[in-house]
Design a protein around this motif. Structure first.
Motif: not given
Ligand code: ADP
Length: 173
Positions: A27-29, A78-81, A120-124
């Motif tokens: 997750n891009a949290a 699992y979800v890795i945040h 996902p594509s983190i921060s974009t």
């Protein structure tokens, strides 16, 4: 598109990360870990309210770090945040934080014995990191990790739009 990195597989697909059947999804949290828009909101909706209950117990997450929870109603166990950097122009410290978000997610997965994960594509999205700059950082970090840790068998990048997928394919090429 799919390539072998040692004995592991790196995949690029277009799709929705909430539907992935990998051992964990990333997750891009944001630092509060209390849900948000974009991919974060989609993951919380798909996992159900128990995910937020568990997130509340964690006390947040620093930028560039990652924490793990259960996946509840998701197919993924699992979800890795992880928390990527907010983009404020190209600079080495922002790039290092993006790298760190990917690397820490992989380290957390490895520590749990997870063998496949989807990013996902983190921060974009809301965080504004240009995709053409983020894609090479994301791919380079994952490839380096897979070379060192073949026990992670599969990493799938799940890009939301065709344009995002094309940018990652171009960077991988
Ligand atoms: P950030 O705050 O890290 O920028 P966002 O969620 O705003 O995170 O966006 C990150 C990326 O996730 C964007 O490229 C966005 O298009 C994408 N995205 C949004 N929803 C989904 C989804 N359900 N599956 C995969 N990617 C998604």
């Amino acid at each position: 598109m799919e390539v072998k990195i040692g004995s592991s597989v790196l995949e690029l697909v277009q799709g929705d990360i909430t539907e992935q059947d990998t051992g964990a999804i990333v997750n891009a949290a944001n630092r509060a870990l209390l849900g948000g828009g974009g991919v974060d909101g989609a993951i919380h909706r798909a996992a159900g309210p128990e995910l937020l209950d568990e997130c509340r117990t964690l006390g947040g997450c620093d930028t560039g770090d990652a924490v793990i929870t259960r996946g509840y109603k998701l197919k993924a166990r699992y979800v890795i945040h992880t928390v990527g950097p907010v983009y404020r122009g190209a600079n080495p410290s922002t790039e290092r934080l993006l790298e760190s978000a990917y690397r820490r997610s992989l380290e957390v997965a490895r520590a749990k014995g997870i063998r496949s994960l989807a990013f996902p594509s983190i921060s974009t999205g809301a965080y504004g990191y240009p995709l053409e700059e983020a894609a090479p950082v994301a791919l380079r970090t994952v490839i380096k990790f897979l070379r060192a840790h073949p026990e992670i068998e599969r990493v799938r990048f799940v890009l939301y739009s065709p344009a995002d997928l094309r940018a990652f394919e171009k960077a991988l090429g």
